[in-house]
Enzyme design. Structure first.
Site, short mmCIF file in Angstrom:
data_model
loop_
_atom_site.label_atom_id
_atom_site.label_comp_id
_atom_site.label_asym_id
_atom_site.label_seq_id
_atom_site.Cartn_x
_atom_site.Cartn_y
_atom_site.Cartn_z
N LYS A 152 17.90 59.13 11.56
CA LYS A 152 18.13 57.85 10.55
C LYS A 152 18.63 58.42 9.13
CE LYS A 152 16.30 55.29 7.53
NZ LYS A 152 17.50 54.99 6.62
N GLY A 205 11.94 62.80 1.91
CA GLY A 205 12.23 61.65 1.12
C GLY A 205 11.15 61.70 0.03
N SER A 206 10.88 60.70 -0.40
CA SER A 206 10.11 60.49 -1.77
C SER A 206 8.59 60.78 -1.15
CB SER A 206 10.10 59.11 -2.29
OG SER A 206 9.86 58.02 -1.45
N THR A 207 7.68 60.88 -1.99
CA THR A 207 6.27 61.12 -1.94
C THR A 207 5.64 59.85 -1.41
OG1 THR A 207 6.06 63.23 -3.23
CG2 THR A 207 4.04 61.76 -2.73
N GLY A 210 6.56 59.10 1.90
CA GLY A 210 5.93 60.04 2.92
C GLY A 210 4.42 59.50 3.10
N GLU A 227 8.56 66.54 3.86
CA GLU A 227 9.20 67.31 2.66
C GLU A 227 9.28 66.26 1.65
OE1 GLU A 227 9.42 70.51 2.55
OE2 GLU A 227 10.25 71.20 4.70
N GLU A 351 8.70 63.10 -11.24
CA GLU A 351 9.99 63.34 -10.64
C GLU A 351 11.07 62.28 -11.17
OE1 GLU A 351 10.98 62.92 -6.38
OE2 GLU A 351 11.67 65.01 -6.64
P1 NAD Z 1 13.23 57.76 0.07
O1 NAD Z 1 11.83 58.02 0.40
O2 NAD Z 1 13.41 56.31 -0.68
O3 NAD Z 1 14.01 57.54 1.59
C1 NAD Z 1 14.14 58.91 2.37
C2 NAD Z 1 14.23 58.16 3.64
O4 NAD Z 1 13.38 57.49 4.20
C3 NAD Z 1 15.80 57.30 3.59
O5 NAD Z 1 16.12 57.38 4.93
C4 NAD Z 1 15.03 55.79 3.84
O6 NAD Z 1 15.73 54.90 4.35
C5 NAD Z 1 13.84 56.06 4.46
N1 NAD Z 1 12.85 55.18 4.21
C6 NAD Z 1 12.53 54.17 3.20
N2 NAD Z 1 11.47 53.43 3.31
C7 NAD Z 1 10.91 53.83 4.78
C8 NAD Z 1 9.81 53.11 5.21
N3 NAD Z 1 9.09 52.28 4.70
N4 NAD Z 1 9.73 53.67 6.48
C9 NAD Z 1 10.48 54.88 7.02
N5 NAD Z 1 11.56 55.40 6.33
C10 NAD Z 1 11.81 54.80 5.22
O7 NAD Z 1 13.90 58.81 -0.79
P2 NAD Z 1 15.35 59.12 -1.26
O8 NAD Z 1 15.63 58.13 -2.42
O9 NAD Z 1 16.34 58.75 -0.28
O10 NAD Z 1 15.24 60.53 -1.56
C11 NAD Z 1 14.74 60.95 -3.06
C12 NAD Z 1 13.39 61.57 -2.69
O11 NAD Z 1 13.71 62.62 -1.53
C13 NAD Z 1 13.02 62.44 -3.91
O12 NAD Z 1 11.70 62.37 -4.06
C14 NAD Z 1 13.04 63.67 -3.48
O13 NAD Z 1 12.45 64.66 -4.24
C15 NAD Z 1 12.89 63.61 -2.22
N6 NAD Z 1 13.51 65.00 -1.39
C16 NAD Z 1 12.84 65.99 -0.92
C17 NAD Z 1 13.38 66.99 -0.29
C18 NAD Z 1 12.38 67.90 0.26
O14 NAD Z 1 12.74 69.00 1.05
N7 NAD Z 1 11.10 68.34 -0.26
C19 NAD Z 1 14.55 67.18 -0.37
C20 NAD Z 1 15.43 66.20 -0.86
C21 NAD Z 1 14.81 65.02 -1.25
#
Ligand code: NAD
Length: 448
Positions: A152, A205-207, A210, A227, A351
């Site tokens: 996804k 994605g975001s913590t 996560g 991650e 962040e």
């Molecule tokens: P996000 O957490 O909003 O979204 C990440 C993914 O999760 C997207 O595909 C989103 O559609 C999905 N998502 C959102 N809500 C969800 C839910 N309730 N259930 C399941 N999936 C859901 O993050 P973002 O805004 O897309 O990316 C930015 C964040 O990602 C930042 O915090 C950044 O630090 C982190 N990030 C971490 C790494 C790493 O490797 N550690 C790499 C890149 C980005």
């Protein structure tokens, strides 16, 4: 339907139909059906298919890089590098497939051996900042180990993953093995997390999200790799090559317009070198080429969306040490910004995920370690010093998953990547990446 914009021009570049729960269930069912045949493909043949996919990515590099650049607003030169790494990651895991072997263990009464088995259907959920690159870190080991996948992409950036799915079919990877499902996190992502037939979630994605992945996975005892966010430190000692450290620092935080989980957004500088370093850093940041992402020379583009720009702007509460220029007209631009901060300030703790760096002085080595570790995150970081002993001492003392000494480098296909603390757990890339997509099976064969 979701509308996909070019963040540099605000033009509509695509309309995408978002999948719902029904489509998610159908994709999982297809992946489940494809699993027995895919796991039975010999490692050498799986490697051959992955290698073919890597070659197709190389052959279509310019197209994929243009898609990524237009969809995320990232400079084309960087996008080419990212797509190049996607191909390298697939080549790497093609080479790793037949080296993911077990052990034989001497035990009484027989022979004990271990095997690395695939997990089954894995759900991969990725963010918008490095859409294809981060997807490849998961797809490479997942497919190499014999799993089938539902990927996804993020709502804002599904285009490169959809193109990759076409290339996978062209490479000869059987239908059903790689399924790409654009849609909302709260719908498709959530369903993947709940689905009883999904064995693992690989999430970047975001913590905050996560946490909900981890909670949701508990009900079915799903495996998870997380991650997550970061607030990494760039630690500059007075004995460093200050010119080199200052020239590199803008790229460590303003790359991808700061939308980088590895961004060294806390720049810690030894007090005795602080003024000189700040001067050099402002000069280097002034030199950053900001503008049209399609221009080969551009180093920083816009942010991904208007909403994200608002969040980033909220971090700049005081007059900054430096604020760069942005192009006039349309686009979600935000200037490169340097802020003198204290470790307790919000800009130094949370962040930002944008081009805003906090500059913080420290007194000595112990103080540098204390400030660097005074964070809920632990993803990445850099240490700049000409003293080798100190470099290694400090590297061992900082609680973070990835560190570089006299460098900004964070990711390579062959070396492990992942976080400490609230930056997540599990490792991607390198041979460590295989552990997240295979399960150890232990078999005892009696010889009595
Ligand atoms: P996000 O957490 O909003 O979204 C990440 C993914 O999760 C997207 O595909 C989103 O559609 C999905 N998502 C959102 N809500 C969800 C839910 N309730 N259930 C399941 N999936 C859901 O993050 P973002 O805004 O897309 O990316 C930015 C964040 O990602 C930042 O915090 C950044 O630090 C982190 N990030 C971490 C790494 C790493 O490797 N550690 C790499 C890149 C980005």
């Amino acid at each position: 339907m979701s509308t996909i914009l070019n963040p540099a021009t605000e033009e509509v570049i695509a309309e995408i139909e978002a999948a719902g729960v029904e489509e998610t269930d159908a994709a999982v069912a297809r992946a489940k059906e494809a699993f027995p045949a895919w796991r039975a493909v010999s490692p050498a043949d799986r490697a051959r298919l992955l290698r073919r996919l890597a070659t197709l990515v190389e052959e279509n590099l310019e197209e994929l890089a243009r898609i990524e650049s237009r969809n995320v607003g990232k400079p084309i030169a960087g996008a080419r590098g990212e797509v190049g790494m996607v191909a390298q990651v697939f080549h790497y895991y093609a080479g790793a497939v037949d080296k993911n072997f077990g052990e034989t263990i001497p035990v009484a009464g027989g022979i004990d051996m271990t095997f690395r088995e695939p997990l089954g259907v894995v759900g991969l959920i990725v963010p918008w900042n490095f859409p294809l690159n981060i997807a490849s870190w998961k797809l490479g080991p997942a497919l190499a180990c014999g799993n089938t996948v539902v990927l996804k992409p993020a709502e804002l950036t599904p285009l490169s993953a959809l193109r990759l799915a076409e290339l996978a079919l062209e490479a000869g990877i059987p239908e059903g093995v790689l399924n790409v499902l654009p849609g909302k996190g709260s719908v498709v992502g959530q369903r993947l997390i709940e689905h009883p037939d999904v064995a693992k979630i690989g999430f970047t994605g975001s913590t905050e999200v996560g946490e909900s992945v981890m909670r949701g996975a508990a009900a079915t005892i799903k495996r998870v790799t997380l991650e997550l966010g970061g607030k990494s430190a760039n630690v500059v000692f007075a004995d460093a090559d200050l010119e080199k450290a200052a020239a590199a620092a803008p790229y460590a935080v303003f790359d991808n317009a700061g939308q980088d989980c590895c961004a060294r957004s806390r720049i810690l500088v030894e007090a005795s070198a602080y003024d000189r370093f700040a001067e050099l850093l402002v000069e280097a940041t002034r030199g950053l080429r900001v503008g049209d992402p399609e221009d080969d020379a551009t180093e920083m583009g816009p942010l991904v969306s208007a909403a994200h720009r608002e969040t980033v702007a909220s971090f700049v509460e005081a007059e900054p040490l430096y604020r760069g220029d942005t192009p006039d007209g349309k686009g979600f631009w935000y200037p490169a910004t340097l802020i003198e901060a204290r470790p307790e300030d919000r800009v130094a703790r949370e962040e930002v995920f944008g081009p805003v760096a906090a500059l913080i002085p420290f007194a000595d080595e112990a103080d540098a370690i204390r400030i660097a570790n005074d964070s809920e995150y632990g993803l990445s970081g850099s240490i700049w010093t000409e003293n080798g002993g100190r470099a290694l001492r400090v590297a061992r003392a900082i609680d973070t998953g990835v560190l570089s000494i006299n460098s900004n480098s964070s990711v390579r296909p062959s070396t492990p990547f992942g976080g400490f603390k609230r930056s997540g757990f599990g490792r991607e890339l390198g041979m460590h990446g295989l552990a997240g997509y295979s399960e150890v099976k232990n078999v005892f064969y009696s010889t009595e």
